[in-house]
Design a protein around this motif. Structure first.
Motif, short mmCIF file in Angstrom:
data_model
loop_
_atom_site.label_atom_id
_atom_site.label_comp_id
_atom_site.label_asym_id
_atom_site.label_seq_id
_atom_site.Cartn_x
_atom_site.Cartn_y
_atom_site.Cartn_z
N ASP A 60 -7.24 -4.02 -4.78
CA ASP A 60 -8.18 -3.10 -5.43
C ASP A 60 -8.27 -1.80 -4.64
O ASP A 60 -8.25 -0.70 -5.21
N ASN A 61 -8.36 -1.90 -3.32
CA ASN A 61 -8.44 -0.71 -2.48
C ASN A 61 -7.15 0.10 -2.59
O ASN A 61 -7.18 1.33 -2.63
N HIS A 62 -6.01 -0.58 -2.67
CA HIS A 62 -4.74 0.14 -2.81
C HIS A 62 -4.68 0.86 -4.16
O HIS A 62 -4.21 2.00 -4.24
N GLY A 116 5.20 -11.14 -4.58
CA GLY A 116 6.35 -10.48 -3.97
C GLY A 116 6.63 -9.14 -4.63
O GLY A 116 6.86 -8.13 -3.95
N TRP A 117 6.59 -9.13 -5.96
CA TRP A 117 6.77 -7.87 -6.70
C TRP A 117 5.66 -6.89 -6.32
O TRP A 117 5.92 -5.70 -6.11
N ALA A 118 4.43 -7.38 -6.23
CA ALA A 118 3.30 -6.50 -5.89
C ALA A 118 3.49 -5.88 -4.51
O ALA A 118 3.24 -4.69 -4.32
N VAL A 119 3.94 -6.67 -3.54
CA VAL A 119 4.17 -6.14 -2.20
C VAL A 119 5.24 -5.05 -2.23
O VAL A 119 5.06 -3.97 -1.65
N ASP A 120 6.34 -5.32 -2.93
CA ASP A 120 7.41 -4.32 -3.03
C ASP A 120 6.92 -3.04 -3.70
O ASP A 120 7.24 -1.94 -3.26
N THR A 121 6.14 -3.19 -4.75
CA THR A 121 5.63 -2.02 -5.48
C THR A 121 4.64 -1.24 -4.63
O THR A 121 4.65 0.00 -4.63
N MET A 122 3.80 -1.94 -3.89
CA MET A 122 2.84 -1.24 -3.03
C MET A 122 3.56 -0.50 -1.92
O MET A 122 3.20 0.63 -1.60
N LEU A 123 4.58 -1.10 -1.34
CA LEU A 123 5.37 -0.41 -0.31
C LEU A 123 5.99 0.85 -0.90
O LEU A 123 5.91 1.93 -0.31
N LYS A 124 6.59 0.72 -2.08
CA LYS A 124 7.20 1.87 -2.75
C LYS A 124 6.17 2.97 -2.99
O LYS A 124 6.45 4.15 -2.83
N SER A 125 4.95 2.56 -3.34
CA SER A 125 3.91 3.53 -3.70
C SER A 125 3.48 4.42 -2.54
O SER A 125 2.89 5.48 -2.76
N PHE A 126 3.76 4.01 -1.31
CA PHE A 126 3.45 4.86 -0.16
C PHE A 126 4.42 6.03 -0.05
O PHE A 126 4.15 7.00 0.64
#
Length: 163
Positions: free
Chosen positions: A78-80, A6-16
């Protein structure tokens, strides 16, 4: 590690929308590596089960469907991370990876628990319909706020829920 998704999803969304810190990047990398390594653990092959209300218990090995959900998550993450690295160095980003789109179907679980025709399983039907709606959503000229709302909705999904 699975509890950190869940944290990873939130962080990846933020990273966009903004750069992530080195600590966030490192934590994403740690989760990425753990996703790769989980396939070599006793928990993965040892028959560990999770109760599913109204259904057969879920086994970690049920994640093996669609070429290994854990590996698809690893590949996506990994791709992200490669994307974030390329952007931080003003390099050409890698091509998008869409391999995990079908991973939420969980065919191994439904076959193991008695489904004869996967296309007739209500959860699979519902998930295929959601995928079609997702395609329409992405093609509709969305905003980051709408994406964040959709991600929040996804995080609340229970793809094993009885329908």
């Amino acid at each position: 590690m699975l509890g950190s998704l869940g944290w990873a999803v939130d962080t990846m969304l933020k990273s966009f929308q903004e750069p992530v810190s080195q600590g966030e990047y490192d934590q994403l990398m740690s989760i990425c590596n753990a996703l790769y390594d989980i396939g070599d653990t006793e928990a993965f092959y040892g028959g560990s089960e999770i109760d599913v209300p109204g259904g057969a218990p879920f086994q970690v090995f049920d994640l093996n469907g669609m070429m290994g959900v854990h590996l698809e998550l690893n590949t996506y993450l990994d791709n992200h991370l490669r994307l974030l690295s390329a952007l931080s160095q003003n390099q050409e980003p890698p091509a998008a990876d869409i391999c995990m789109v079908g991973c939420t179907l969980l065919p191994d679980y439904y076959v193991r628990t008695g489904a004869e025709v996967l296309e007739e399983v209500p959860q699979i039907k519902a998930e295929l319909e959601r995928m079609e709606r997702d395609y329409e959503f992405v093609a509709s000229g969305i905003t980051w706020e709408q994406v964040a709302d959709r991600v929040k909705e996804y995080k609340g999904l229970d793809i094993l829920q009885r329908l």
